[in-house]
Design an enzyme around this catalytic site. Sequence first.
Site, PDB file in Angstrom:
ATOM      1  N   THR A  67      36.934  38.109  40.140  1.00 25.37           N
ATOM      2  CA  THR A  67      37.497  39.385  40.027  1.00 25.37           C
ATOM      3  C   THR A  67      36.958  40.417  40.824  1.00 25.37           C
ATOM      4  O   THR A  67      36.078  40.302  41.470  1.00 25.37           O
ATOM      5  CB  THR A  67      37.391  39.853  38.680  1.00 25.37           C
ATOM      6  OG1 THR A  67      38.115  41.172  38.425  1.00 25.37           O
ATOM      7  CG2 THR A  67      36.067  39.996  38.311  1.00 25.37           C
ATOM      8  N   THR A 106      35.670  52.796  39.674  1.00 28.75           N
ATOM      9  CA  THR A 106      35.742  53.636  40.852  1.00 28.75           C
ATOM     10  C   THR A 106      37.322  54.261  40.625  1.00 28.75           C
ATOM     11  O   THR A 106      37.253  55.430  40.238  1.00 28.75           O
ATOM     12  CB  THR A 106      36.029  52.567  42.064  1.00 28.75           C
ATOM     13  OG1 THR A 106      36.780  51.575  41.617  1.00 28.75           O
ATOM     14  CG2 THR A 106      34.780  52.170  42.800  1.00 28.75           C
TER      15      THR A 106
END
Lengths: 407, 407
Positions: free
Chosen positions: A192, A155
Site C-alpha cells: 500500500t 499527505t
Amino acid sequence: MATGSQELGQILPIDGIRIATISAGVRYQNRLDMVLFELAAGTRSAGVFTLNAFCAAPVVIARQSLKDSAGDVRYLLVNTGNANAGTGPQGMTDAQACCKAVADATGVDVRQVLPFSTGVIGERLPSERIVAAVPEALGALEVDSWLLAAKGIMTTDTRPKAVSRVIEHAGKRITITGITKGAGMIKPNMATMLAFVGTDAELDQTLLSSLLQSSVEQSFNRITVDGDTSTNDCCILSATGRSGVRVTEADKALFDAFSSALHELVLELAKLIIRDAEGARKFVTVDVRGGGNTRECLQVAYAIAESPLVKTALSASDPNWGRILAAIGRAGVENLDVSKIDIYLDDVAIVKQGGLAPSYREEQGQKVMNQEDITLHVELARGECRELVWTADLSEEYVRINASYRS
Amino acid sequence: MATGSQELGQILPIDGIRIATISAGVRYQNRLDMVLFELAAGTRSAGVFTLNAFCAAPVVIARQSLKDSAGDVRYLLVNTGNANAGTGPQGMTDAQACCKAVADATGVDVRQVLPFSTGVIGERLPSERIVAAVPEALGALEVDSWLLAAKGIMTTDTRPKAVSRVIEHAGKRITITGITKGAGMIKPNMATMLAFVGTDAELDQTLLSSLLQSSVEQSFNRITVDGDTSTNDCCILSATGRSGVRVTEADKALFDAFSSALHELVLELAKLIIRDAEGARKFVTVDVRGGGNTRECLQVAYAIAESPLVKTALSASDPNWGRILAAIGRAGVENLDVSKIDIYLDDVAIVKQGGLAPSYREEQGQKVMNQEDITLHVELARGECRELVWTADLSEEYVRINASYRS
C-alpha cells in the site's frame, strides 16, 4: 470530501513500541512530517513493498535492510513532504544518511533502521533537516501515540487512519494496532502507500511474513482510487512478543483468531483509504461473483472500478448501468457470454441476462445511488469464484486536488 | 473545451455517394439526429467494429450484413441520441425494422442496409420515429453534404469532424472524404466510435478491407480519452469506383499513394476526436521509442495516456514528471531497467537515465506545458520499436460533462 464517519474506535498502544511524531520542516514549517517508531529488542518485522519498477530510494533500502537484518528491525523512520523517488544515487545517499543518524544516536546497526518517505516525487530529500531532527524525535518517544503518528504520516489525506483489535486467549490478551495513509495515487500492488502495523504477539519471522502477505493481498491489493500504483508503497508488520502469547500454526484456534483479526484490521485500514479518497463522495464495493477464476473476476472488477465513466456516474448518483455493462464488455474476459450477466445495485436487479431487468424501475436504482455506500454486484455465471474490490467516485474535486497538488 | 483550430479544410463530395441529414426526434426534437448514406450500385464497403463483448444490436447486424452482402452495401443508416446497446432481443428487432424500412422503400435487399447508432446506452431505440423519417431522408439525399452529415452524427462533440484528400494519378483524380464523431468513451479497440469514409477509387473488397484495418490500427486504435471502449464503435470505408481509377497492389506507385492518403486521412480524423475530447485543454502525443516490441511500447504509452494523475497534471500545465515516471514504472514491462529511461517534454530533456536531467530547469518544462500541443517522448533503450498514442488532459469539465450526460 470523504465518506463515512470520521470517528475511529479506540486506538490501543502496543507494548514494546514507542513512537515520536514531530515537525522536521521537510517541505513546510510547523507541519507534523516525521515519525519515528522504536521497536523493542526481540521484535520481528515483515514487510511488503511496491512492485512499481521505479521504486523510491527508501523502498530499495528498507527492502534490503529488512532482508539483511532477518526482520530484526529496531527503528522505522518515516517522513512526509518528499517521496525521495526518482532521485537517483543522491536519493540513496540521502536515505542512508537519515538511517545512519538514528543508528549512530542509538547504537543499533544501520540495517536495523528502515526508511520510509511519502510526498512529492522527483525532488531531492532535504536529509539534513531529518538528520537534525533525530535527537528531538528520540527524546519524544512515547508508548501511547499511534493516533498522533497517523496524523504525522498524512499527505493529501483529510483524516488520520488507525485501527486496533484485541484477541483474548487463555486469560491473556494480544493487541494489534495499525495506521495507514493514502488518498491518491492508489492502486497498491502487493503493498500500500504506507501502513505500519504492530502487535505484542510473538511470531516467527516466516509466519509473520506469510500472514502479512495474505492479509495485504485481500485488502490493500483490492483497492483503487485512480489506478496509479505509487513508487513508495510499503506495509510493515512488527511483532514485539511482549504479550507473552506465541502464535504458531500448531495452535490452530489461536492462529485462526490472530490471522482473522490481522486480516480484518488490515482490510479496515485499506477501506479507510477509500473513504478518504481524493474528492470522494461515494464508498463503492465492487463484488464480482460467478467467475471462472480470480483473474477474470479481478479483470471485471477493476474495469468497473477504474472506468472514468462509471466513476463520474457514481459521483452524480446516476444509475447509469450502461456504463457498467460497457466496462464489463471491454474487461478482456475471453468468450464472455453477455447474455448470462446480471448486475445488481445493492439488492436491486438492474440487468438480467445482459439486458435491462424487466422488474427494474429507475427510482429503485436512484434510491441506491443516492446512498453514500453502494455495492455494484456482478454475476458472471461462469464458475464459483468471487472477488471484491473497493473504490471511490471520480469528482471534480479529485481533478482540482491533483491539478494543484504541487503548488 | 477543445484544442486546435475549429477550421476544417475543404470537404469534397464523392461521386457515387449521396447523403441526407435530418431530424427524426430520436431523443430531442429539432436536433439533427439521423443520417442516411446512399452508395451507388457497384460500390464496395469494408468495416471494422468494436471488440467490446457487449456490442450493440446495430453492430451485430452491420457486421453480419456486411459479410452476407460481401461488401455490396447500398445504404448506411445512422442515428444519434440512442446507442441501442444493452437492449437485448428488442434491440435487434428495432435495428432490423429500421433497415427494413429503407430496403422496402428502395427495393434493395435488407442485408444491403447497415445500421449504426450512438448515444445513451440501455434505453429502447424508438425505431418507429426512425422508420417514419425514412421517406423524408430519401427525399433529402444530396451529393455535397458530408459536412452536414458530420454535424448530424455528433453527440457530446462540440465540433464536426471531417477530412478530405485528393490523389492525382495519370491525369485522373481520386478523392477520399471521411467524417467521424466521438469525444468520450473513447479507447477504440479495432475500430472507433463512428467513422464513415468514402472514396471514388475502385478497389477489391479484400484490398479495401485490409487497407482499412491497417489504417485504423495506427490511428483510431492509438487514441484514448478515458480508456473506456464503446459498445458501438464502427468504421466503414466505401469505394464507389466512379473515378475510373482502379487501385491494385500490382500498381505499386498508385497503391502507395492511395494507402498513404487513406492512412493520413483516418489518422487526421482520429486526432480530431482527441482535439474535441470532453473537457480537453491539451492535445497530447505520447511517443514511446526504443521498445523491444510493439506491445511494451503500447503498455508504456497507455499507462501514461490513461493515468488520471498524469492527465490532471497536464490539465494544470504542471511539468510533474514524477507522475510520468510512476506511470512508466507500473506499466508492467518485464525487467525494465529504469536507470536507462529518458523522458522529454517536446525537445526538453526532463529525465535522463531514470533521474532528473542535470540540465533541466523547471521553467523549460513549464514553457512546454503551457502550450496547447505537447509531446511526451519516452526513450526505453531496449530496442528499435516505436509507437505513438494520442490523448487529452483530464479536466474538471470532463467530470461535469459525464456527471450530467443523461440529464
